[in-house]
Design an enzyme around this catalytic site. Structure first.
Site, PDB file in Angstrom:
ATOM      1  N   ASN A  59     -10.702  -3.081  -5.842  1.00 51.95           N
ATOM      2  CA  ASN A  59      -9.903  -2.140  -6.642  1.00 51.95           C
ATOM      3  C   ASN A  59     -10.518  -1.867  -8.021  1.00 51.95           C
ATOM      4  OD1 ASN A  59      -6.731  -3.311  -5.299  1.00 51.95           O
ATOM      5  ND2 ASN A  59      -7.867  -1.447  -4.785  1.00 51.95           N
ATOM      6  N   ASP A 111       0.830  -1.209   0.000  1.00 52.87           N
ATOM      7  CA  ASP A 111       0.000   0.000   0.000  1.00 52.87           C
ATOM      8  C   ASP A 111       0.865   1.260   0.000  1.00 52.87           C
ATOM      9  OD1 ASP A 111      -2.332   1.395  -0.060  1.00 52.87           O
ATOM     10  OD2 ASP A 111      -2.897   1.025   2.025  1.00 52.87           O
TER      11      ASP A 111
HETATM   12  C1  IPE Z   1      -1.357   0.054  -3.513  1.00 52.91           C
HETATM   13  O1  IPE Z   1      -1.154   1.428  -3.547  1.00 52.91           O
HETATM   14  C2  IPE Z   1      -1.488  -0.549  -4.883  1.00 52.91           C
HETATM   15  C3  IPE Z   1      -2.786  -1.152  -5.224  1.00 52.91           C
HETATM   16  C4  IPE Z   1      -3.801  -1.290  -4.418  1.00 52.91           C
HETATM   17  C5  IPE Z   1      -2.955  -1.619  -6.606  1.00 52.91           C
HETATM   18  P1  IPE Z   1      -2.389   2.425  -3.589  1.00 52.91           P
HETATM   19  O2  IPE Z   1      -2.720   2.676  -5.026  1.00 52.91           O
HETATM   20  O3  IPE Z   1      -3.499   1.901  -2.762  1.00 52.91           O
HETATM   21  O4  IPE Z   1      -1.765   3.728  -2.947  1.00 52.91           O
HETATM   22  P2  IPE Z   1      -2.497   4.795  -2.005  1.00 52.91           P
HETATM   23  O5  IPE Z   1      -3.144   4.049  -0.869  1.00 52.91           O
HETATM   24  O6  IPE Z   1      -3.512   5.499  -2.846  1.00 52.91           O
HETATM   25  O7  IPE Z   1      -1.389   5.685  -1.568  1.00 52.91           O
HETATM   26 MG    MG Z   2      -4.111   2.242  -0.840  1.00 50.93          MG
END
Ligand code: IPE
Ligand code: MG
Length: 229
Positions: free
Chosen positions: A50, A2
């Protein structure tokens, strides 16, 4: 894994740059885990939730993961790592990516080193529902359902219980990750954002884990045999 988006935003870069920077961490952590003797490593790459992200970010992630899988396949195989992908059921996943997942799984299927599971399009609740469906389809009588037999119907039934979950970026949530298997997991929440996380950070998390006393709801016996609260 994350914090990619925040890593990019802090640099006034598009979020996708954070995802691109994450690839180096992934390779570093896989190698650190393997060298440290970790036998099971799971990377949570993409959750069933996601899909709610803007389509350009989702598309970027699909392309990035495909590129990374193809690029690193020879190295993963050479290191004796058995690779597999947990989830991968949504029809929105490009068939070319599913094929590359299958190819890497087949290529490395006989390897006996670390098992690397990439959770992609994964959701812990969905997996539990699938296990229930599987039991019902097979006509298993209700009284025959035990924790062991239920777990045998989850995807990748050989997966042991999770010992340690590391979630970077300071967020302290489960986010639907392997809900069945994390029942007695230890949790570590490093503040560092995933693209900045490196082998020493991973080893530090292992060190923290080693300091924990796991009691599984019981008590830790003293050396004199007296139970300690
Ligand atoms: C993690 O980083 C990657 C995935 C979930 C694909 P994020 O994209 O969640 O990064 P933040 O939480 O917005 O900083
Ligand atoms: Mg994230």
């Amino acid at each position: 894994m994350d914090g990619n988006g925040r890593w990019a935003t802090r640099r006034s870069l598009p979020r996708t740059s954070g995802h691109r920077a994450a690839e180096a961490t992934v390779i570093d952590v896989i190698e650190a885990a393997r060298t440290a003797g970790v036998e099971w490593l799971t990377l949570y790459a993409f959750s069933t939730e996601n899909w709610r992200r803007p389509s350009h970010e989702v598309d970027f992630l699909m392309r990035l993961v495909r590129h990374a899988v193809r690029k690193h396949a020879p190295l993963l195989h050479a290191r004796g790592i058995r690779c597999r992908f947990l989830g991968v059921t949504d029809p929105r996943i490009p068939p070319s990516l599913t094929r590359d997942f299958d190819d890497l799984t087949t290529l490395t299927g006989e390897n006996r080193g670390m098992t690397l599971t990439v959770a992609f399009d994964h959701g812990g609740r969905g997996d539990i529902v699938e296990a229930a469906r599987s039991l019902i389809r097979r006509g298993v009588p209700a009284d025959d359902v035990t924790e062991e037999s239920f777990a045998a119907h989850l995807p990748f039934a050989d997966t042991p219980d999770v010992d340690l979950v590391i979630r970077t970026s300071g967020e302290q949530r489960i986010s639907n990750f392997m809900l069945w298997h994390v029942a007695y997991a230890e949790w570590v929440f490093p503040e560092v954002l995933w693209p900045d996380f490196r082998a020493p950070d991973f080893l530090e998390c292992l060190h923290i884990y080693q300091q924990r006393r796991r009691r599984y709801g019981g008590v830790t016996p003293n050396t004199n045999g007296e139970p300690r609260p």
